[in-house]
Scaffold this motif. Structure first.
Motif, short mmCIF file in Angstrom:
data_model
loop_
_atom_site.label_atom_id
_atom_site.label_comp_id
_atom_site.label_asym_id
_atom_site.label_seq_id
_atom_site.Cartn_x
_atom_site.Cartn_y
_atom_site.Cartn_z
N PHE A 46 0.83 -1.20 0.00
CA PHE A 46 0.00 0.00 0.00
C PHE A 46 0.87 1.26 0.00
O PHE A 46 0.55 2.24 -0.68
N ALA A 47 1.97 1.24 0.76
CA ALA A 47 2.86 2.41 0.80
C ALA A 47 3.52 2.66 -0.55
O ALA A 47 3.70 3.81 -0.97
N THR A 48 3.88 1.59 -1.25
CA THR A 48 4.45 1.73 -2.59
C THR A 48 3.46 2.41 -3.52
O THR A 48 3.80 3.33 -4.27
N ASN A 49 2.22 1.98 -3.48
CA ASN A 49 1.18 2.56 -4.33
C ASN A 49 0.92 4.03 -3.97
O ASN A 49 0.83 4.89 -4.86
N LEU A 50 0.79 4.34 -2.67
CA LEU A 50 0.52 5.71 -2.24
C LEU A 50 1.67 6.65 -2.61
O LEU A 50 1.45 7.78 -3.04
N SER A 51 2.90 6.19 -2.43
CA SER A 51 4.06 7.03 -2.72
C SER A 51 4.16 7.30 -4.21
O SER A 51 4.47 8.42 -4.64
N SER A 52 3.92 6.28 -5.02
CA SER A 52 3.97 6.46 -6.46
C SER A 52 2.89 7.42 -6.93
O SER A 52 3.14 8.30 -7.78
N THR A 53 1.67 7.30 -6.38
CA THR A 53 0.57 8.20 -6.74
C THR A 53 0.88 9.63 -6.34
O THR A 53 0.47 10.57 -7.03
N ALA A 54 1.62 9.83 -5.24
CA ALA A 54 1.97 11.16 -4.77
C ALA A 54 3.12 11.78 -5.56
O ALA A 54 3.51 12.92 -5.28
N GLY A 55 3.68 11.06 -6.52
CA GLY A 55 4.72 11.62 -7.38
C GLY A 55 6.14 11.38 -6.91
O GLY A 55 7.06 12.08 -7.37
N LEU A 56 6.36 10.38 -6.06
CA LEU A 56 7.71 10.06 -5.59
C LEU A 56 8.33 8.97 -6.46
O LEU A 56 7.63 8.18 -7.10
N THR A 57 9.65 8.93 -6.48
CA THR A 57 10.38 7.83 -7.08
C THR A 57 10.53 6.74 -6.02
O THR A 57 11.17 6.96 -4.99
N VAL A 58 9.92 5.59 -6.25
CA VAL A 58 9.85 4.53 -5.24
C VAL A 58 10.91 3.48 -5.52
O VAL A 58 10.97 2.91 -6.62
N ILE A 59 11.75 3.23 -4.50
CA ILE A 59 12.71 2.12 -4.52
C ILE A 59 12.25 1.15 -3.44
O ILE A 59 12.02 1.55 -2.30
N THR A 60 12.11 -0.10 -3.78
CA THR A 60 11.64 -1.06 -2.79
C THR A 60 12.44 -2.35 -2.89
O THR A 60 13.12 -2.61 -3.89
N SER A 61 12.33 -3.16 -1.85
CA SER A 61 12.99 -4.47 -1.82
C SER A 61 11.96 -5.54 -1.49
O SER A 61 11.06 -5.33 -0.69
N CYS A 62 12.10 -6.69 -2.13
CA CYS A 62 11.20 -7.81 -1.91
C CYS A 62 11.83 -9.06 -2.49
O CYS A 62 12.97 -9.02 -2.98
N SER A 63 11.11 -10.16 -2.45
CA SER A 63 11.60 -11.40 -3.06
C SER A 63 11.65 -11.24 -4.57
O SER A 63 10.89 -10.47 -5.16
N ALA A 64 12.55 -12.01 -5.20
CA ALA A 64 12.74 -11.88 -6.64
C ALA A 64 11.46 -12.19 -7.41
O ALA A 64 11.15 -11.53 -8.42
N TYR A 65 10.68 -13.17 -6.96
CA TYR A 65 9.47 -13.55 -7.69
C TYR A 65 8.35 -12.53 -7.53
O TYR A 65 7.31 -12.63 -8.19
N ASN A 66 8.52 -11.53 -6.65
CA ASN A 66 7.51 -10.49 -6.47
C ASN A 66 7.87 -9.20 -7.22
O ASN A 66 7.20 -8.18 -7.04
N THR A 67 8.92 -9.24 -8.02
CA THR A 67 9.38 -8.03 -8.70
C THR A 67 8.30 -7.43 -9.59
O THR A 67 8.03 -6.22 -9.54
N THR A 68 7.67 -8.27 -10.41
CA THR A 68 6.63 -7.77 -11.32
C THR A 68 5.46 -7.17 -10.54
O THR A 68 4.93 -6.11 -10.91
N TYR A 69 5.06 -7.82 -9.46
CA TYR A 69 3.94 -7.34 -8.65
C TYR A 69 4.26 -5.97 -8.05
O TYR A 69 3.41 -5.07 -8.06
N ALA A 70 5.47 -5.79 -7.52
CA ALA A 70 5.86 -4.51 -6.93
C ALA A 70 5.86 -3.40 -7.98
O ALA A 70 5.47 -2.26 -7.69
N LYS A 71 6.29 -3.71 -9.19
CA LYS A 71 6.29 -2.69 -10.25
C LYS A 71 4.87 -2.32 -10.66
O LYS A 71 4.60 -1.16 -10.99
N GLU A 72 3.97 -3.28 -10.63
CA GLU A 72 2.57 -2.98 -10.94
C GLU A 72 1.97 -2.04 -9.90
O GLU A 72 1.06 -1.25 -10.22
N LEU A 73 2.45 -2.10 -8.66
CA LEU A 73 1.97 -1.21 -7.62
C LEU A 73 2.57 0.18 -7.72
O LEU A 73 2.11 1.09 -7.03
N GLY A 74 3.61 0.35 -8.54
CA GLY A 74 4.17 1.68 -8.75
C GLY A 74 5.64 1.83 -8.46
O GLY A 74 6.18 2.95 -8.55
N ALA A 75 6.35 0.76 -8.09
CA ALA A 75 7.78 0.87 -7.78
C ALA A 75 8.57 1.11 -9.06
O ALA A 75 8.37 0.43 -10.07
#
Length: 572
Positions: free
Chosen positions: A157-186
């Motif tokens: 949720f924080a990734t999505n909110l930050s991206s919507t607010a116009g921030l450049t989002v850098i995040t870390s997660c498991s390798a198989y979740n990379t696509t999902y995190a990018k869909e949320l706005g990372a």
């Protein structure tokens, strides 16, 4: 009713009980018919070391329909209102149950275009993410933020909110979740197992460091991530303690702690919590906050879902769909009363069969415009019988024949068993609570997140079996029953019928909530349904309140007038 009950021993000690008493709301409380339950790490910690007397139900977040209102509720929330909520951790009630009791200040109206499944995922994770991003750190457009666990609940949720607010989002997660995190706005997704996270963050920011850090992991993680911050940066933690060192003072770092439960239990923050809940719901409704429901599980697989959550390798929020359980119970009541049903016309039936990927067989077509009997249900299908021929058709294709005798409104619903996949899984008596066998099928079904406003519920009910009512005993209520709230427009409150020789008050043999339970109200299926109140956008907060983006505000006077109108039409 049915509920997942904890009796100690952690998640492995959870088990389903079908003999739990339907709780009765006390002063300042409402009873909710639960349609979906969102799972959190707090549920796991609570199962391991519960602070309430055991046994008790598990689950904090949920969404459903108000079924009964206790005395002293000063908010206009009539029976039938669709709400989402978070339970009081000091009480033995939980959301992994057919009904639960919630303090009225923790219950908030849902938007019509938001599903129960999506709404149940919002309270703990969505509220915490919004508080961290927009209230604690007060992020600004054009800045950079690093978020741990960007594909999880709070992190997603924080990734999505930050991206919507116009921030450049850098995040870390498991390798198989990379696509999902990018869909949320990372914009940049790093492998959390790598030992070069700091070098990669510095390379992305040109050696400056990030302006904000949101850490949801723990103390060790939050202290190591301080090194990623730029001069004058902000760091917020939801699950750890920062070691205050000279480096913090030298770089002018602002440290923020976030404890959502502390905010919810504060007696002076009720209005601010309402603004927070209404804002998150509004953002979800208009598509600014994307769905973060990774998987939807079935009722009977709740324990396995919690075990998956404990591994911390999940994608988005895990939600248990309870609505099919209520649908199955409603059909069981209809089957027990041998009702007759009329099948729709041929063209409509063909369209419904095609939508369900079913063949328009001759047996099905011959039932069009005829009166049939429903002998079995499965998922969203019903098995109809006519002239000795049976076939499966969509349940939307049958309509109950009007004019037949209706079931008694006082018929208790607590003795019916929860539908299971086989007769062997059902307890043979009210005292037989041996653990059920673990299903071998897949526990959860994936849901792809989209930018749409709604999420289609994926959980499906199991095949119902003939139900044998549990032994009942007449129990005199220890106190006066709670009055049922009348629908809008308000009329004189309906008094709960007193026990008589013809209509005794019945309760299940086994009671699992460790509080006195007076006479039960009939479930909402027999209560008149009130019109759904219209959702109101959040008002402008007072000085010191939560920051809300200007495009989501509505004038406070409109909100006050609407609240006054609701209160004038409600007994409470």
């Amino acid at each position: 009713m049915g509920a997942w009950v904890m009796e100690g021993g952690g998640v492995e000690g959870l088990r389903v009980s079908t003999n739990v008493s339907i709780p009765v709301p006390g002063k300042g409380e409402v009873r909710v018919k639960v349609m979906a339950a969102g799972l959190n790490y707090q549920d796991i910690r609570r199962a391991k070391s519960s602070t309430v007397p055991l046994p008790a139900a598990v689950g904090l977040d949920g969404a459903g329909v108000i079924d009964c209102i206790g005395e002293g509720c000063d908010r206009a929330l009539p029976v039938g209102t669709k709400v989402y909520f978070t339970c009081d951790t000091t009480k033995p009630y939980g959301t992994l149950a057919e009904y639960t009791v919630v303090p009225v200040e923790r219950v908030f109206i849902m938007q019509e275009n938001v599903s129960f499944t999506l709404a149940a995922s919002l309270p703990t994770a969505g509220w915490a993410a919004y508080l961290a991003v927009h209230h604690r750190m007060r992020v600004q457009k054009g800045k950079t933020i690093y978020i741990t666990g960007g594909a999880g609940g709070v992190g997603g949720f924080a990734t999505n909110l930050s991206s919507t607010a116009g921030l450049t989002v850098i995040t870390s997660c498991s390798a198989y979740n990379t696509t999902y995190a990018k869909e949320l706005g990372a914009a940049h997704v790093l492998d959390y197992t790598s030992d070069k996270v700091k070098e990669e963050v510095m390379a992305i920011t040109g050696g400056k460091g990030v302006d904000y850090v949101l850490d949801v992991v723990g103390t060790e993680s939050v202290n190591s991530n301080i090194e990623l911050l730029a001069q004058g940066g902000h760091i917020c933690t939801t699950n750890g303690i920062v070691n205050h060192t000279d480096d913090l003072f030298h770089k002018g770092i602002s440290v923020h702690y976030l404890n959502l439960e502390g905010l919810l239990t504060s007696p002076h923050q009720a209005q601010e919590v309402k603004i927070l809940a209404d804002t998150v719901m509004h953002l979800t409704s208009i598509g600014q906050l994307k769905p973060n429901v990774g998987e939807v599980g079935k009722w009977q697989n709740a324990r396995e879902a919690l075990q998956t959550l404990a591994s911390r390798h999940v994608q988005g929020k895990l939600v248990i769909n309870i609505e099919p359980l209520h649908m199955e119970r409603d059909w069981q009541r209809k089957l027990s009363n041998a009702k007759s049903y009329t099948v729709t016309d041929r063209e409509s039936l063909k369209a419904m069969l095609k939508k369900c990927n079913l063949e328009a067989s001759a047996a099905a077509m011959n039932m069009c415009d005829k009166t049939v009997k429903v002998v079995q249900t499965k998922d969203n299908l019903v098995k109809c019988s006519h002239a000795g021929v049976t076939c499966w058709i969509p349940e939307q294709a049958v309509t109950e024949v009007q004019g037949e005798a209706s079931p008694s409104p006082t018929a208790p619903s607590t003795a019916a068993d929860i539908p299971t996949d086989s007769e062997a899984e059902r307890p043979s008596s009210a005292q037989d609570f041996s653990p059920r066998p673990v299903p071998t099928e897949a526990v959860l079904e994936p849901v792809v997140p989209t930018a749409q406003h709604t999420v289609v519920d994926q959980g499906q009910p199991s095949v119902p079996q003939p139900v044998k009512e549990q032994p009942q005993q007449v129990i005199q209520p220890p106190q006066a029953p709670v009055q049922q709230v009348s629908p809008v427009p308000a009329v004189q409150p309906v008094q709960v019928p007193q026990p008589t020789a013809e209509r005794p008050v019945q309760q299940p043999v086994q009671q699992y909530y460790s509080v006195p339970v007076p006479a039960q109200h009939p479930p909402s299926a027999q209560a008149p349904q009130a019109q759904q109140p219209q959702y109101q956008q959040p008002p402008q907060p007072s000085k010191g309140g939560y920051y809300i983006p200007p495009q989501y505000l509505k004038h406070v006077e409109d909100q006050k007038l609407e609240e006054q109108r609701r209160l004038s039409q409600s007994k409470y």
